[in-house]
Scaffold this motif. Structure first.
Motif, mmCIF file in Angstrom:
data_model
loop_
_atom_site.group_PDB
_atom_site.id
_atom_site.type_symbol
_atom_site.label_atom_id
_atom_site.label_comp_id
_atom_site.label_asym_id
_atom_site.label_seq_id
_atom_site.Cartn_x
_atom_site.Cartn_y
_atom_site.Cartn_z
ATOM 1 N N SER A 173 5.672 -11.507 2.180
ATOM 2 C CA SER A 173 5.814 -10.688 0.976
ATOM 3 C C SER A 173 4.476 -10.128 0.533
ATOM 4 C CB SER A 173 6.436 -11.518 -0.152
ATOM 5 O OG SER A 173 7.714 -11.984 0.217
ATOM 6 N N MET A 174 3.417 -10.938 0.681
ATOM 7 C CA MET A 174 2.096 -10.465 0.292
ATOM 8 C C MET A 174 1.674 -9.279 1.144
ATOM 9 S SD MET A 174 -1.538 -12.490 0.221
ATOM 10 C CE MET A 174 -2.137 -11.874 1.782
ATOM 11 N N VAL A 175 1.897 -9.362 2.442
ATOM 12 C CA VAL A 175 1.524 -8.261 3.333
ATOM 13 C C VAL A 175 2.377 -7.032 3.047
ATOM 14 C CG1 VAL A 175 1.453 -7.514 5.742
ATOM 15 C CG2 VAL A 175 0.690 -9.814 5.127
ATOM 16 N N MET A 176 3.660 -7.241 2.733
ATOM 17 C CA MET A 176 4.551 -6.124 2.469
ATOM 18 C C MET A 176 4.207 -5.416 1.168
ATOM 19 S SD MET A 176 8.154 -7.806 3.687
ATOM 20 C CE MET A 176 9.097 -6.331 3.403
ATOM 21 N N LEU A 177 3.498 -6.075 0.250
ATOM 22 C CA LEU A 177 3.002 -5.415 -0.949
ATOM 23 C C LEU A 177 1.600 -4.869 -0.743
ATOM 24 C CD1 LEU A 177 3.276 -4.624 -3.902
ATOM 25 C CD2 LEU A 177 2.520 -6.925 -4.538
ATOM 26 N N LEU A 178 0.783 -5.561 0.035
ATOM 27 C CA LEU A 178 -0.598 -5.140 0.259
ATOM 28 C C LEU A 178 -0.666 -3.771 0.937
ATOM 29 C CD1 LEU A 178 -3.657 -5.523 0.478
ATOM 30 C CD2 LEU A 178 -3.263 -6.898 2.532
ATOM 31 N N ILE A 179 0.142 -3.573 1.965
ATOM 32 C CA ILE A 179 0.081 -2.314 2.719
ATOM 33 C C ILE A 179 0.420 -1.105 1.838
ATOM 34 C CG2 ILE A 179 1.097 -1.024 4.636
ATOM 35 C CD1 ILE A 179 1.334 -3.681 6.134
ATOM 36 N N PRO A 180 1.563 -1.098 1.114
ATOM 37 C CA PRO A 180 1.829 0.073 0.261
ATOM 38 C C PRO A 180 0.843 0.212 -0.891
ATOM 39 C CG PRO A 180 3.509 -1.616 -0.065
ATOM 40 C CD PRO A 180 2.713 -2.028 1.126
ATOM 41 N N MET A 181 0.312 -0.897 -1.413
ATOM 42 C CA MET A 181 -0.666 -0.790 -2.492
ATOM 43 C C MET A 181 -1.919 -0.058 -2.024
ATOM 44 S SD MET A 181 -0.606 -4.377 -4.657
ATOM 45 C CE MET A 181 -1.974 -3.854 -5.683
ATOM 46 N N TYR A 182 -2.407 -0.411 -0.849
ATOM 47 C CA TYR A 182 -3.606 0.264 -0.366
ATOM 48 C C TYR A 182 -3.311 1.722 0.013
ATOM 49 C CZ TYR A 182 -7.933 1.266 2.035
ATOM 50 O OH TYR A 182 -9.119 1.833 2.415
ATOM 51 N N MET A 183 -2.122 1.977 0.555
ATOM 52 C CA MET A 183 -1.743 3.356 0.855
ATOM 53 C C MET A 183 -1.646 4.183 -0.426
ATOM 54 S SD MET A 183 1.124 2.736 3.840
ATOM 55 C CE MET A 183 1.503 4.490 3.931
ATOM 56 N N LEU A 184 -1.160 3.577 -1.492
ATOM 57 C CA LEU A 184 -1.092 4.275 -2.771
ATOM 58 C C LEU A 184 -2.488 4.515 -3.335
ATOM 59 C CD1 LEU A 184 1.927 2.359 -4.311
ATOM 60 C CD2 LEU A 184 1.880 4.787 -3.739
ATOM 61 N N PHE A 185 -3.410 3.582 -3.091
ATOM 62 C CA PHE A 185 -4.802 3.808 -3.492
ATOM 63 C C PHE A 185 -5.363 5.029 -2.785
ATOM 64 C CE2 PHE A 185 -9.232 3.272 -2.161
ATOM 65 C CZ PHE A 185 -9.878 3.301 -3.388
ATOM 66 N N GLU A 186 -5.127 5.139 -1.490
ATOM 67 C CA GLU A 186 -5.615 6.289 -0.745
ATOM 68 C C GLU A 186 -4.941 7.573 -1.217
ATOM 69 O OE1 GLU A 186 -7.998 6.581 1.335
ATOM 70 O OE2 GLU A 186 -8.512 4.480 1.696
ATOM 71 N N ALA A 187 -3.649 7.494 -1.559
ATOM 72 C CA ALA A 187 -2.949 8.677 -2.065
ATOM 73 C C ALA A 187 -3.540 9.120 -3.402
ATOM 74 C CB ALA A 187 -1.458 8.378 -2.220
ATOM 75 N N GLY A 188 -3.817 8.151 -4.288
ATOM 76 C CA GLY A 188 -4.435 8.492 -5.558
ATOM 77 C C GLY A 188 -5.817 9.088 -5.382
ATOM 78 N N LEU A 189 -6.567 8.560 -4.441
ATOM 79 C CA LEU A 189 -7.900 9.098 -4.149
ATOM 80 C C LEU A 189 -7.803 10.526 -3.628
ATOM 81 C CD1 LEU A 189 -10.900 8.398 -4.063
ATOM 82 C CD2 LEU A 189 -10.567 7.486 -1.771
ATOM 83 N N PHE A 190 -6.819 10.802 -2.777
ATOM 84 C CA PHE A 190 -6.637 12.144 -2.224
ATOM 85 C C PHE A 190 -6.306 13.151 -3.325
ATOM 86 C CE2 PHE A 190 -3.675 15.385 -0.717
ATOM 87 C CZ PHE A 190 -4.429 15.987 0.283
ATOM 88 N N PHE A 191 -5.350 12.803 -4.182
ATOM 89 C CA PHE A 191 -4.945 13.739 -5.243
ATOM 90 C C PHE A 191 -6.052 13.920 -6.272
ATOM 91 C CE2 PHE A 191 -0.610 12.444 -3.842
ATOM 92 C CZ PHE A 191 -0.157 13.712 -3.499
ATOM 93 N N ALA A 192 -6.787 12.842 -6.581
ATOM 94 C CA ALA A 192 -7.885 12.969 -7.534
ATOM 95 C C ALA A 192 -8.978 13.890 -6.998
ATOM 96 C CB ALA A 192 -8.460 11.591 -7.850
ATOM 97 N N ALA A 193 -9.192 13.856 -5.688
ATOM 98 C CA ALA A 193 -10.236 14.700 -5.086
ATOM 99 C C ALA A 193 -9.819 16.162 -5.001
ATOM 100 C CB ALA A 193 -10.582 14.184 -3.689
ATOM 101 N N HIS A 194 -8.523 16.443 -4.941
ATOM 102 C CA HIS A 194 -8.053 17.813 -4.746
ATOM 103 C C HIS A 194 -7.510 18.453 -6.008
ATOM 104 C CE1 HIS A 194 -8.255 16.430 -0.559
ATOM 105 N NE2 HIS A 194 -8.302 17.695 -0.226
#
Length: 279
Positions: free
Chosen positions: A214-235
């Motif tokens: 369960s921890m891994v299944m939450l960790l992966i989307p959380m970090y992907m969402l971090f990268e998505a937020g970083l992408f949108f904030a930069a653009h």
């Protein structure tokens, strides 16, 4: 000046009370609509656990009002979900007078994107995390140990972790807002990716059910969402300077005042019979 400030503050409080009252009425209406279907809602929420329980195991309750109170809680939660568009609108109507035009353009879509991400996080927990986590927990039953979870305990568990996953899916919104207000910088976030991953790992360990899967299944989307937020904030486009926004607002107000004066003058001419177009 103090009286003016006090009057403005009281006006804001009255407006807030009105918006909260409308939201509470909408939630109560959603509760009334949901309660007749509370048993069906509970069966849907219990499905991930019931599907993995061993044969002969089932959910139990040990106090007489337990099931009734569970249905009431579910109806309140469902009523809030049904009333969410109204609640979001009331929130938007309350905060929008204090925002500049460029802030309203960014803030308005973020509210509804945040709601969709929150619901998406809960659906992710329901369809992906819960079945695997419950299968892991139930695997310890056997022999003299029989799994018979309590109704209210199960409801508390799924509500707690559904909220946790819904909040975890707010990461992109949080990053965009913090970058827009100047608290964080995109360059600093890019340099701190390793620390972001560590924070996501710690958060997933705290928020997810206590098993590695369960921890891994939450960790992966959380970090992907971090990268998505970083992408949108930069653009996202750079915020409009406040001075330009104030000038634009003043110009718009001046045009509106001029139009009102012209309309009043025309009305006055018509009433006095001095309208040159009618001569």
């Amino acid at each position: 000046m103090d009286k003016l400030a006090e009057s403005t503050f009281i006006g804001h409080l009255l407006e807030l009370r009105r918006r909260v009252l409308f939201s509470m009425i909408a939630i109560f209406a959603g509760f009334l609509v949901s309660y007749p279907f509370s048993k069906t809602i509970y069966n849907i929420l219990a499905a991930p656990l019931v599907d993995v329980l061993p044969k002969g195991s089932h959910l139990i309750y040990t106090s007489l009002p337990e099931v009734f109170l569970t249905y009431v809680q579910l109806s309140l939660i469902s009523g809030f979900v049904l009333a969410l568009p109204v609640v979001l609108y009331q929130f938007w109507a309350f905060v929008t007078p204090g925002l500049y035009a460029h802030e309203r353009k960014v803030f308005f879509p973020l509210i509804f994107i945040s709601a969709f991400l929150f619901i998406g996080g809960m659906l992710f927990a329901y369809f992906i995390v819960f079945p695997n986590a419950f299968r892991f927990f139930v695997s310890f039953s056997g022999g003299d140990i029989t799994a018979m979870p309590k109704v209210d305990s199960y409801l508390s568990l799924i509500v707690k972790f559904s909220l946790a996953f819904g909040l975890a899916f707010q990461i992109p919104i949080l990053i965009v807002v913090l970058v827009r207000v100047g608290v964080l910088q995109v360059a600093a976030l890019r340099r701190g990716r390793r620390y972001a991953f560590l924070i996501c790992a710690i958060a997933s360990a705290v928020l997810s059910p206590p098993d590695v899967l369960s921890m891994v299944m939450l960790l992966i989307p959380m970090y992907m969402l971090f990268e998505a937020g970083l992408f949108f904030a930069a653009h996202l486009p750079a915020p409009q300077p406040v001075a330009e926004d104030l000038m634009g607002t003043a110009a718009e107000s001046a045009r509106s005042t001029t139009d009102e004066m012209d309309a009043a003058e025309a009305s006055f001419r018509v009433k006095d019979g001095n309208d040159p177009d009618q001569r």
